[in-house]
Design a protein around this motif. Structure first.
Motif, PDB file in Angstrom:
ATOM      1  N   PHE A 110       1.057  -0.600  -0.440  1.00 29.77           N
ATOM      2  CA  PHE A 110      -0.014  -0.172  -0.243  1.00 29.77           C
ATOM      3  C   PHE A 110       0.839   1.201  -0.222  1.00 29.77           C
ATOM      4  CE2 PHE A 110      -2.772  -2.954   1.560  1.00 29.77           C
ATOM      5  CZ  PHE A 110      -4.312  -3.306   1.025  1.00 29.77           C
ATOM      6  N   LYS A 136      -8.168  -3.275   0.825  1.00 29.20           N
ATOM      7  CA  LYS A 136      -7.969  -3.082  -0.262  1.00 29.20           C
ATOM      8  C   LYS A 136      -9.187  -2.360  -0.565  1.00 29.20           C
ATOM      9  CE  LYS A 136      -7.329  -3.449  -5.340  1.00 29.20           C
ATOM     10  NZ  LYS A 136      -6.598  -4.493  -6.774  1.00 29.20           N
ATOM     11  N   SER A 139     -10.233  -0.772   3.312  1.00 34.17           N
ATOM     12  CA  SER A 139      -9.075   0.290   3.756  1.00 34.17           C
ATOM     13  C   SER A 139      -9.940   0.335   5.281  1.00 34.17           C
ATOM     14  CB  SER A 139      -9.184   1.201   3.498  1.00 34.17           C
ATOM     15  OG  SER A 139     -11.072   2.850   4.650  1.00 34.17           O
ATOM     16  N   ARG A 166      -4.981   2.467  -2.940  1.00 36.32           N
ATOM     17  CA  ARG A 166      -5.561   1.290  -2.679  1.00 36.32           C
ATOM     18  C   ARG A 166      -5.735   0.806  -4.175  1.00 36.32           C
ATOM     19  NH1 ARG A 166      -8.812   2.869   0.705  1.00 36.32           N
ATOM     20  NH2 ARG A 166     -10.784   1.747  -0.041  1.00 36.32           N
TER      21      ARG A 166
END
Length: 292
Positions: A110, A136, A139, A166
């Motif tokens: 990330f 992803k 979050s 992301r």
């Protein structure tokens, strides 16, 4: 009499062969058991929880550990991602595609999105990748960590930083030792996983095919090998891992810089593993028949 001696001799030989065969069988069984322990470690729910806290929880939120661990060991994956980007800038590599080998739950992947156009996070643990995929998509995550090794837990908020993009990350279940058919990476990050690979020498030798000239390879690891680097990198005990890496990567790579980077991995509310990773930056050299 001679026949009796001959029979006794054959019997002794058969017994010796049988004992040797049994010893070899037990040794092979033990090796398979050790290999399975290494592989299965990263598929357990407990290990996924530890890695989530390791990747995403700041030291200030670890009340009983923050006064014991140096602040310089915090945000390890963010620091690694920046080091990768800085190395690409310094040594003239592009920053389009980066491969995060052994990405785990995705901490470094990330952070790499802040510097690279496309990030591939590769791992063999479906459980780790599932956690990364969840982050992803959403979050955030709430992960428990054992307080004292038992059923009592403390909940930690897991959150991907807002400045990470992301959507740039793709998580793939991939054994990099057995197949390396994704090519064209400007940078490859191998963080805290080289000593866990089953065939690290094969992986390193195959890297030349996946990284174009001027590409960057970053290897970060405290190098606590289960059987020492001699077993998997064919060393003889006269040199340490960094020298063996140079031998294996050969004339296709040049070691541009080597430094140390502190880190910690929480094990429970009051216990953490603390280490200093040796971080080496390698650059892919032009092929012998290239005019570049």
């Amino acid at each position: 009499m001679e026949r009796s001696i001959s029979i006794l001799g054959w019997s002794a030989a058969a017994l010796s062969t049988g004992v040797a065969g049994w010893a070899l069988y037990k040794w092979c069984s033990l090796r398979r058991y050790v290999d399975n322990l290494t592989c299965n470690k990263y598929t357990t729910e407990e290990e996924v929880r530890k890695q989530l806290v390791h990747h995403f929880v700041d030291i200030d939120n670890l009340m009983h550990l923050k006064d014991l661990i140096s602040p310089t060991a915090d945000n390890y994956h963010e620091r690694l991602a920046k080091l990768c980007a800085d190395a690409c800038d310094k040594f003239g590599s592009g920053k389009l595609r980066v491969l995060d080998v052994g990405c785990g739950v995705g901490g470094a992947s990330f952070h790499l999105t802040k510097h690279f156009a496309e990030v591939i996070g590769a791992d063999t643990s479906h459980e780790m990748l599932a956690a990364g995929q969840h982050l992803k998509q959403f979050s955030e995550y709430v992960s428990p960590l054992t307080s004292e090794g038992g059923k009592h837990i403390k909940l930690y908020k897991i959150k991907v930083s807002d400045d990470c993009q992301r959507d740039k990350v793709e998580f793939l279940e991939m054994d990099v030792c057995s197949r390396f058919n994704v090519v064209g990476f400007d940078c490859v990050l191998v963080s805290n996983v080289l000593t866990d690979l089953k065939y690290p020498k094969t992986f390193l030798q195959n890297l030349t095919e996946g990284v174009p000239p001027k590409g960057i390879l970053v290897i970060a690891d405290p190098f606590l090998w289960p059987g020492g680097p001699e077993e998997k990198l064919d060393g003889d005990g006269s040199v340490k891992t960094i020298a063996l890496l140079g031998r294996i990567l050969g004339d296709s790579w040049s070691n541009r810089q080597t430094t140390s980077m502190p880190l910690y991995v929480p094990q429970s509310e009051r216990v953490a593993q603390v280490a200093s990773a040796e971080v080496s930056v390698w650059q892919r050299l032009p092929d012998a028949d290239s005019s570049d």
